[in-house]
Design a protein around this motif. Sequence first.
Motif, PDB file in Angstrom:
ATOM      1  N   ILE A 164       0.856  -1.185   0.000  1.00  0.00           N
ATOM      2  CA  ILE A 164       0.000   0.000   0.000  1.00  0.00           C
ATOM      3  C   ILE A 164       0.890   1.231   0.000  1.00  0.00           C
ATOM      4  O   ILE A 164       1.940   1.230   0.659  1.00  0.00           O
ATOM      5  CB  ILE A 164      -0.902  -0.023   1.248  1.00  0.00           C
ATOM      6  N   ASP A 207       1.724   4.228   1.580  1.00  0.00           N
ATOM      7  CA  ASP A 207       1.396   4.869   2.852  1.00  0.00           C
ATOM      8  C   ASP A 207       2.429   5.956   3.188  1.00  0.00           C
ATOM      9  O   ASP A 207       3.268   6.306   2.355  1.00  0.00           O
ATOM     10  CB  ASP A 207       1.342   3.815   3.973  1.00  0.00           C
ATOM     11  N   GLU A 208       2.335   6.495   4.405  1.00  0.00           N
ATOM     12  CA  GLU A 208       3.226   7.617   4.771  1.00  0.00           C
ATOM     13  C   GLU A 208       4.692   7.222   4.725  1.00  0.00           C
ATOM     14  O   GLU A 208       5.551   8.017   4.334  1.00  0.00           O
ATOM     15  CB  GLU A 208       2.862   8.143   6.154  1.00  0.00           C
ATOM     16  N   ASP A 254      -7.610  10.045   2.183  1.00  0.00           N
ATOM     17  CA  ASP A 254      -6.270   9.797   2.734  1.00  0.00           C
ATOM     18  C   ASP A 254      -5.232   9.732   1.616  1.00  0.00           C
ATOM     19  O   ASP A 254      -4.144  10.310   1.711  1.00  0.00           O
ATOM     20  CB  ASP A 254      -6.239   8.470   3.516  1.00  0.00           C
ATOM     21  N   GLN A 301     -10.801   6.339   2.100  1.00  0.00           N
ATOM     22  CA  GLN A 301      -9.504   5.904   1.532  1.00  0.00           C
ATOM     23  C   GLN A 301      -9.030   6.886   0.453  1.00  0.00           C
ATOM     24  O   GLN A 301      -7.839   7.188   0.362  1.00  0.00           O
ATOM     25  CB  GLN A 301      -9.635   4.498   0.929  1.00  0.00           C
TER      26      GLN A 301
END
Length: 204
Positions: free
Chosen positions: A88, A90-91, A119, A116
């Motif tokens: 995924i 992500d950060e 984000d 989602q």
Amino acid sequence: MEGLKGLLRHVPAYVLLQRVVGADRLRYRCIEEVKPGETVLDIGCGPAYYFPRLAQPLKYHGFDTDAPYIDWANEHFGGENAGFHCGIFDEAAAGSLPPIDVVLLLGLLHHLSDEQCTDLLNLAASVLRPGGRVVSVDTCFEPTQGRISRWMSANDRGEYVREPPAFEKLALQSFDQVDGEVINDLTNIPSSHWMMRMTAPSSL
Ligand SMILES: C[S@@+](CC[C@H](N)C(=O)[O-])C[C@H]1O[C@@H](n2cnc3c(N)ncnc32)[C@H](O)[C@@H]1O
């Protein structure tokens, strides 16, 4: 329909189907946004079969949660300037990247819930260099589409096929400038897609 979904996990079948229905031409329209020398982040890149059509030279970072897609992309296109990562976006992944000129979200947002999407769009906005942009394309419902096109939208693999204003509303939470167009003349089977170009991240 489950059988088709299973088949599409087989990479050559996925790529062939994209070409048969003309979905490849939609991708080629979107990647015209990328100029030589730019750094590209492709989230939900799948097998990235459109990679050879990207303007060169470029630096490319692709992310997808599907290991067979990523393995295939790495085998065909991976190299010093092109990395394909399984997971995924992500950060932590965002933090590992240099500033990005173009984020591609090709066929992704209609697979994600509103939360989602919010984000992900915030994260995409956070990695852009000044003047950078995010380009998305998704199956949509739109009022002028005919019966076949509507059937295609209703039976897409994505669970969150939306009307253009709903996609736009999500984008405007993260970007001050959002331009979009319905594309319904590029595919071989009648179908409607919504392409967006997002610039000017709201948080800057
Ligand atoms: C319809 S495919 C599009 C693939 C490719 N961009 C294309 O246009 O052919 C959507 C892809 O998004 C990936 N995906 C879904 N959710 C994801 C997420 N949260 N992070 C990364 N990839 C995701 C899926 O595995 C799938 O390969």
